[in-house]
Design a protein around this motif. Structure first.
Motif, PDB file in Angstrom:
ATOM      1  N   GLY A  10      11.511  22.784  17.408  1.00  0.00           N
ATOM      2  CA  GLY A  10      10.523  21.731  17.556  1.00  0.00           C
ATOM      3  C   GLY A  10       9.142  22.294  17.816  1.00  0.00           C
ATOM      4  O   GLY A  10       8.990  23.376  18.384  1.00  0.00           O
ATOM      5  N   GLY A  11       8.115  21.580  17.356  1.00  0.00           N
ATOM      6  CA  GLY A  11       6.747  22.024  17.553  1.00  0.00           C
ATOM      7  C   GLY A  11       5.927  21.845  16.299  1.00  0.00           C
ATOM      8  O   GLY A  11       6.384  21.268  15.306  1.00  0.00           O
ATOM      9  N   PRO A  12       4.683  22.347  16.299  1.00  0.00           N
ATOM     10  CA  PRO A  12       3.799  22.185  15.142  1.00  0.00           C
ATOM     11  C   PRO A  12       4.312  22.950  13.917  1.00  0.00           C
ATOM     12  O   PRO A  12       4.779  24.081  14.027  1.00  0.00           O
ATOM     13  N   ASN A  13       4.212  22.312  12.762  1.00  0.00           N
ATOM     14  CA  ASN A  13       4.592  22.956  11.514  1.00  0.00           C
ATOM     15  C   ASN A  13       4.089  22.071  10.379  1.00  0.00           C
ATOM     16  O   ASN A  13       3.613  20.961  10.583  1.00  0.00           O
ATOM     17  N   LYS A  14       4.212  22.573   9.162  1.00  0.00           N
ATOM     18  CA  LYS A  14       3.878  21.748   7.999  1.00  0.00           C
ATOM     19  C   LYS A  14       4.919  20.636   7.879  1.00  0.00           C
ATOM     20  O   LYS A  14       6.108  20.866   8.078  1.00  0.00           O
ATOM     21  N   THR A  47       0.849  -1.178   0.000  1.00  0.00           N
ATOM     22  CA  THR A  47       0.000   0.000   0.000  1.00  0.00           C
ATOM     23  C   THR A  47       0.889   1.233   0.000  1.00  0.00           C
ATOM     24  O   THR A  47       1.784   1.352   0.849  1.00  0.00           O
ATOM     25  N   VAL A  48       0.665   2.131  -0.956  1.00  0.00           N
ATOM     26  CA  VAL A  48       1.408   3.382  -1.035  1.00  0.00           C
ATOM     27  C   VAL A  48       0.543   4.471  -0.405  1.00  0.00           C
ATOM     28  O   VAL A  48      -0.525   4.802  -0.920  1.00  0.00           O
ATOM     29  N   VAL A  49       0.993   5.013   0.721  1.00  0.00           N
ATOM     30  CA  VAL A  49       0.231   6.012   1.475  1.00  0.00           C
ATOM     31  C   VAL A  49       0.829   7.393   1.219  1.00  0.00           C
ATOM     32  O   VAL A  49       1.981   7.654   1.590  1.00  0.00           O
ATOM     33  N   SER A  50       0.070   8.273   0.589  1.00  0.00           N
ATOM     34  CA  SER A  50       0.522   9.641   0.346  1.00  0.00           C
ATOM     35  C   SER A  50       0.157  10.513   1.541  1.00  0.00           C
ATOM     36  O   SER A  50      -0.992  10.524   1.994  1.00  0.00           O
ATOM     37  N   ILE A  51       1.136  11.250   2.056  1.00  0.00           N
ATOM     38  CA  ILE A  51       0.909  12.176   3.162  1.00  0.00           C
ATOM     39  C   ILE A  51       0.923  13.592   2.596  1.00  0.00           C
ATOM     40  O   ILE A  51       1.920  14.016   2.006  1.00  0.00           O
ATOM     41  N   PRO A  52      -0.185  14.351   2.720  1.00  0.00           N
ATOM     42  CA  PRO A  52      -0.212  15.721   2.189  1.00  0.00           C
ATOM     43  C   PRO A  52       0.963  16.533   2.711  1.00  0.00           C
ATOM     44  O   PRO A  52       1.246  16.521   3.912  1.00  0.00           O
ATOM     45  N   ARG A  53       1.632  17.228   1.836  1.00  0.00           N
ATOM     46  CA  ARG A  53       2.849  17.934   2.219  1.00  0.00           C
ATOM     47  C   ARG A  53       2.600  19.078   3.185  1.00  0.00           C
ATOM     48  O   ARG A  53       3.504  19.509   3.892  1.00  0.00           O
ATOM     49  N   ASP A  54       1.371  19.604   3.225  1.00  0.00           N
ATOM     50  CA  ASP A  54       1.050  20.706   4.126  1.00  0.00           C
ATOM     51  C   ASP A  54       0.398  20.234   5.422  1.00  0.00           C
ATOM     52  O   ASP A  54      -0.162  21.044   6.167  1.00  0.00           O
ATOM     53  N   SER A  55       0.450  18.937   5.694  1.00  0.00           N
ATOM     54  CA  SER A  55      -0.137  18.422   6.928  1.00  0.00           C
ATOM     55  C   SER A  55       0.507  19.113   8.135  1.00  0.00           C
ATOM     56  O   SER A  55       1.734  19.199   8.243  1.00  0.00           O
ATOM     57  N   TYR A  56      -0.339  19.590   9.046  1.00  0.00           N
ATOM     58  CA  TYR A  56       0.142  20.302  10.236  1.00  0.00           C
ATOM     59  C   TYR A  56       0.376  19.281  11.334  1.00  0.00           C
ATOM     60  O   TYR A  56      -0.567  18.722  11.899  1.00  0.00           O
ATOM     61  N   VAL A  57       1.641  19.011  11.610  1.00  0.00           N
ATOM     62  CA  VAL A  57       2.005  17.943  12.538  1.00  0.00           C
ATOM     63  C   VAL A  57       3.104  18.436  13.472  1.00  0.00           C
ATOM     64  O   VAL A  57       3.625  19.539  13.324  1.00  0.00           O
ATOM     65  N   ASP A  58       3.473  17.597  14.417  1.00  0.00           N
ATOM     66  CA  ASP A  58       4.570  17.926  15.316  1.00  0.00           C
ATOM     67  C   ASP A  58       5.886  17.563  14.637  1.00  0.00           C
ATOM     68  O   ASP A  58       6.104  16.400  14.270  1.00  0.00           O
ATOM     69  N   VAL A  59       6.748  18.544  14.453  1.00  0.00           N
ATOM     70  CA  VAL A  59       8.061  18.328  13.838  1.00  0.00           C
ATOM     71  C   VAL A  59       9.116  18.391  14.933  1.00  0.00           C
ATOM     72  O   VAL A  59       9.253  19.417  15.607  1.00  0.00           O
ATOM     73  N   PRO A  60       9.851  17.318  15.162  1.00  0.00           N
ATOM     74  CA  PRO A  60      10.864  17.306  16.223  1.00  0.00           C
ATOM     75  C   PRO A  60      11.927  18.385  16.033  1.00  0.00           C
ATOM     76  O   PRO A  60      12.115  18.905  14.923  1.00  0.00           O
ATOM     77  N   ALA A  61      12.612  18.712  17.107  1.00  0.00           N
ATOM     78  CA  ALA A  61      13.651  19.738  17.072  1.00  0.00           C
ATOM     79  C   ALA A  61      14.805  19.319  16.170  1.00  0.00           C
ATOM     80  O   ALA A  61      15.090  18.134  15.994  1.00  0.00           O
ATOM     81  N   ALA A  62      15.470  20.330  15.610  1.00  0.00           N
ATOM     82  CA  ALA A  62      16.619  20.080  14.733  1.00  0.00           C
ATOM     83  C   ALA A  62      17.724  21.079  15.050  1.00  0.00           C
ATOM     84  O   ALA A  62      18.087  21.924  14.231  1.00  0.00           O
ATOM     85  N   GLY A  63      18.256  21.000  16.280  1.00  0.00           N
ATOM     86  CA  GLY A  63      19.343  21.884  16.670  1.00  0.00           C
ATOM     87  C   GLY A  63      18.940  23.346  16.624  1.00  0.00           C
ATOM     88  O   GLY A  63      17.827  23.723  17.005  1.00  0.00           O
TER      89      GLY A  63
END
Length: 349
Positions: A139-143, A118-134
């Motif tokens: 970190g926090g909610p973002n596209k 099954t190929v699951v496409s995730i909308p690129r603008d999905s508003y989700v929690d993005v982990p910190a990156a230095g």
């Protein structure tokens, strides 16, 4: 573009039974990973050094993407993340990968029986929690596609793993422009549209019906967000249609028996690929050898609000009930039942 009835696709069932193992695995990989990893086909069949040397490797999978058992290639389900990056020169520096986004995010779930995916496409603008990156991102909610800009494929993979709760067994990244070259390598594809699409870039209109597309036209179609029903969701659907069309083109022709054409396809894909440093391409090819083209399904993660207003701009709110239910079905390897209860339909106008 030529509009009309596509050439008849010969049912692959009888051919499939008589094909050698390497051909079956080759088709399965082209179907599953289409525009991203056709170069992997060669890895398991004596051509490893010619093509694998063209593939770039990076440290992508870390602790945040789930535990991985080396025995996973022998049995059980697999989860592969496919990212299509799109360089955007001239944009402000937004982290380690300035000007880049993961405009195509596809999670490929191979079932435990290793005979379907099954190929699951995730909308690129999905508003989700993005982990910190230095220093690039606290970190926090973002596209979700911002993760690639802040931390490259490693952060994108960690974000998807956190969102879905699925351990990732491999990550493959390719420049979105590779679609054009790959479609030309298979000498064009036939895409049947359920709606009219107008290109905001070239002004070309594709009415409802079937169209023979070369690489330039396929690339143009897959990039459209404004002249297609459903906006970005129509764009996702068009991407799925092109991937399926490539699969049909491969199974309906003698691509895998033509050394020159096969070499062109493998070289094109391999030179566009970045894969995780620990991904064993041979094991992956062999693990997918029993996946038939007709057993690949496509689904888009359900959403409830396509115009959610956020500090990051207009975003997509994933459905708070159906999206987690889909992720749970993937984790429990019962996505077929979920799809039966949630049939997929093309975006509405």
């Amino acid at each position: 573009m030529v509009v009309g009835t596509p050439s008849r696709v010969v049912p692959p069932t009888s051919r499939w039974r008589s094909m050698a193992g390497w051909k079956k695995a080759g088709i399965a990989l082209l179907v599953l990973l289409a525009v991203l990893c056709a170069g992997l086909v060669a890895a398991g069949f004596g051509l490893k050094h010619r093509y694998e040397s063209r593939v770039q490797r990076q440290d992508i999978l870390g602790p945040g993407t789930g535990p991985r058992d080396e025995r996973r290639w022998e049995s059980g389900p697999l989860n592969l993340l496919l990212l299509g990056s799109d360089s955007r020169d001239g944009e402000p520096d937004q982290g380690r990968y300035p000007g880049q986004r993961s405009d195509t995010i596809m999670l490929v779930h191979v079932n435990a029986a290793r005979d379907g995916a099954t190929v699951v496409s995730i909308p690129r603008d999905s508003y989700v929690d993005v982990p910190a990156a230095g220093e690039a991102w606290a970190g926090g909610p973002n596209k979700i596609n911002a993760a690639f800009a802040f931390g490259g494929p490693a952060l994108a993979a960690e974000t998807v793993a956190k969102l879905t709760g699925l351990p990732l067994d491999g990550v493959l990244v390719a420049n979105f422009a590779a679609v054009r070259k790959l479609v030309d390598a298979v000498e064009g594809v036939t895409v049947c549209l359920p709606y009219t699409v107008t290109s905001s870039d070239t002004g070309v209109t594709w009415p409802v019906g079937c169209h023979n597309l070369d690489g330039k036209a396929a690339d143009d179609l897959m990039r459209q967000r404004h002249g297609v029903p459903g906006g970005d969701f129509g764009r996702i659907h068009d991407q799925q249609l092109v991937v399926r069309a490539i699969a049909e083109r491969v199974t309906a022709t003698s691509l895998l028996t033509s050394p020159t054409r096969l070499d062109r396809v493998l070289t094109t894909a391999a030179e566009s690929l970045i894969v995780d440093r620990d991904l064993n391409l041979t094991d992956l090819a062999l693990a997918l050898r029993r996946v038939k083209p007709e057993s690949v399904q496509f689904v888009t993660v359900p959403f409830s609000d396509p115009n959610l207003q956020t500090p990051a701009g207009s975003a997509v709110r994933l459905d708070e009930a159906r999206a987690p239910a889909l992720f749970a079905a993937l984790r429990e390897d019962r996505v077929a039942q979920w799809l039966a209860a949630n049939p997929q339909t093309p975006p509405a106008n």
